[in-house]
Scaffold this motif. Structure first.
Motif, PDB file in Angstrom:
ATOM      1  N   LEU A  40       0.861  -1.173   0.000  1.00 22.94           N
ATOM      2  CA  LEU A  40       0.000   0.000   0.000  1.00 22.94           C
ATOM      3  C   LEU A  40       0.902   1.229   0.000  1.00 22.94           C
ATOM      4  O   LEU A  40       1.745   1.389   0.884  1.00 22.94           O
ATOM      5  N   GLU A  41       0.728   2.095  -1.003  1.00 17.64           N
ATOM      6  CA  GLU A  41       1.489   3.347  -1.046  1.00 17.64           C
ATOM      7  C   GLU A  41       0.526   4.521  -0.967  1.00 17.64           C
ATOM      8  O   GLU A  41      -0.437   4.605  -1.732  1.00 17.64           O
ATOM      9  N   ILE A  42       0.809   5.429  -0.053  1.00 20.59           N
ATOM     10  CA  ILE A  42       0.010   6.637   0.114  1.00 20.59           C
ATOM     11  C   ILE A  42       0.764   7.779  -0.565  1.00 20.59           C
ATOM     12  O   ILE A  42       1.856   8.147  -0.157  1.00 20.59           O
ATOM     13  N   GLY A  43       0.184   8.303  -1.649  1.00 19.24           N
ATOM     14  CA  GLY A  43       0.821   9.411  -2.362  1.00 19.24           C
ATOM     15  C   GLY A  43       1.911   8.951  -3.300  1.00 19.24           C
ATOM     16  O   GLY A  43       3.065   9.323  -3.132  1.00 19.24           O
ATOM     17  N   ALA A  44       1.555   8.160  -4.316  1.00 18.79           N
ATOM     18  CA  ALA A  44       2.564   7.592  -5.217  1.00 18.79           C
ATOM     19  C   ALA A  44       2.998   8.551  -6.314  1.00 18.79           C
ATOM     20  O   ALA A  44       4.000   8.298  -6.994  1.00 18.79           O
ATOM     21  N   GLY A  45       2.266   9.637  -6.533  1.00 16.84           N
ATOM     22  CA  GLY A  45       2.671  10.615  -7.548  1.00 16.84           C
ATOM     23  C   GLY A  45       2.829   9.994  -8.924  1.00 16.84           C
ATOM     24  O   GLY A  45       1.888   9.470  -9.500  1.00 16.84           O
ATOM     25  N   ARG A  61      -0.184  -7.677  -5.107  1.00 20.32           N
ATOM     26  CA  ARG A  61      -1.146  -6.580  -5.238  1.00 20.32           C
ATOM     27  C   ARG A  61      -0.484  -5.288  -4.789  1.00 20.32           C
ATOM     28  O   ARG A  61       0.243  -5.269  -3.798  1.00 20.32           O
ATOM     29  N   TYR A  62      -0.761  -4.209  -5.508  1.00 19.75           N
ATOM     30  CA  TYR A  62      -0.207  -2.890  -5.182  1.00 19.75           C
ATOM     31  C   TYR A  62      -1.370  -1.903  -5.176  1.00 19.75           C
ATOM     32  O   TYR A  62      -1.980  -1.652  -6.208  1.00 19.75           O
ATOM     33  N   ASP A 114      -7.064  -3.012   2.203  1.00 17.99           N
ATOM     34  CA  ASP A 114      -7.397  -4.421   2.040  1.00 17.99           C
ATOM     35  C   ASP A 114      -7.550  -5.057   3.416  1.00 17.99           C
ATOM     36  O   ASP A 114      -6.653  -4.945   4.255  1.00 17.99           O
ATOM     37  N   PRO A 115      -8.666  -5.751   3.683  1.00 14.44           N
ATOM     38  CA  PRO A 115      -8.853  -6.348   5.017  1.00 14.44           C
ATOM     39  C   PRO A 115      -7.807  -7.402   5.366  1.00 14.44           C
ATOM     40  O   PRO A 115      -7.599  -7.703   6.543  1.00 14.44           O
ATOM     41  N   GLU A 116      -7.136  -7.953   4.353  1.00 10.38           N
ATOM     42  CA  GLU A 116      -6.083  -8.938   4.617  1.00 10.38           C
ATOM     43  C   GLU A 116      -4.782  -8.278   5.041  1.00 10.38           C
ATOM     44  O   GLU A 116      -3.841  -8.959   5.461  1.00 10.38           O
ATOM     45  N   GLY A 117      -4.688  -6.958   4.930  1.00  7.95           N
ATOM     46  CA  GLY A 117      -3.490  -6.251   5.335  1.00  7.95           C
ATOM     47  C   GLY A 117      -2.409  -6.240   4.264  1.00  7.95           C
ATOM     48  O   GLY A 117      -2.579  -6.797   3.175  1.00  7.95           O
ATOM     49  N   ALA A 143      -1.642   1.665  10.800  1.00  9.22           N
ATOM     50  CA  ALA A 143      -1.598   0.778  11.964  1.00  9.22           C
ATOM     51  C   ALA A 143      -2.608  -0.352  11.829  1.00  9.22           C
ATOM     52  O   ALA A 143      -2.324  -1.499  12.195  1.00  9.22           O
ATOM     53  N   ARG A 144      -3.794  -0.056  11.266  1.00  7.32           N
ATOM     54  CA  ARG A 144      -4.825  -1.093  11.085  1.00  7.32           C
ATOM     55  C   ARG A 144      -4.473  -2.060   9.962  1.00  7.32           C
ATOM     56  O   ARG A 144      -4.999  -3.174   9.915  1.00  7.32           O
TER      57      ARG A 144
END
Length: 202
Positions: A40-45, A61-62, A114-117, A143-144
């Motif tokens: 999971l990337e926050i702000g990939a630009g 998965r990305y 994603d609920p699987e983390g 954190a979740r």
């Protein structure tokens, strides 16, 4: 610049060097784990990090959370440099895509992650543009979303809209495995310091 005003700030030599260096460090910290990774990337630009990681890791998965104005740039770069990659844009309903874009407006909702983390969670130089409240919301999402043993990689300016030292690090239950000045700081030595911290979830 006339085609897309944000392009020069998202795809340039120091961004490529920075993202490739981050990708190499992630691979090293995963220490030979050959399982398909979920990222999971926050702000990939400009989506340089997914392009680099795709070459170095097996990624199942990305997921990318970003501003609507930046999602077209990331999608265009990926479509040009990795045309074989299946993408899902906001509003599309496809489960088989390798990379899925999610709008930042809904980013702190549980339904976004994603609920699987995830095995790797990343933020590169966008928390520094946000408010403290926005950063805290993302830290709670991170954190979740972390699996045991997963990595949270944070690369941001020491001080801009927010302060790196003031991020809510206490929300992440883990050990700091990297805490250093980022490679890209050398390009801005007189004007800014960019820091890198990696936390491994316990």
């Amino acid at each position: 610049r006339s085609w897309y005003p944000l392009l020069p700030g998202m795809v340039d030599f120091h961004d490529l060097a920075k993202n490739f260096d981050i990708a190499r460090q992630i691979v090293k910290l995963l220490n030979g784990d050959e399982r398909p990774q979920r990222v999971l990337e926050i702000g990939a630009g400009g989506c340089l990090l997914p392009l680099c990681l795709r070459k170095l890791l097996t990624i199942e998965r990305y997921d990318v959370i970003d501003l609507p104005i930046l999602i077209p740039l990331g999608a265009a770069n990926l479509s040009f440099f990795a045309p074989e990659v299946e993408l899902t844009l906001p509003g599309e309903d496809r489960d088989a895509s390798w990379l899925t874009f999610k709008p930042a407006a809904t980013a702190t909702q549980d339904s976004v992650a994603d609920p699987e983390g995830y095995d790797v969670l990343v933020n590169v130089t966008s928390f520094m543009e946000m408010t403290d409240i926005q950063v805290e919301g993302y830290f709670r999402l991170i954190a979740r979303s972390m699996r045991p043993g997963s990595l949270f990689v944070c690369v941001n300016r020491d001080v801009k809209s927010t302060r790196f030292a003031d991020y809510p690090w206490h929300l992440i239950n883990g050990e700091i495995v990297v805490d250093t000045e980022d490679l890209s700081s050398r390009f801005f030595r007189d004007t800014q310091v960019i820091l890198r911290r990696v936390i491994r979830r316990l």
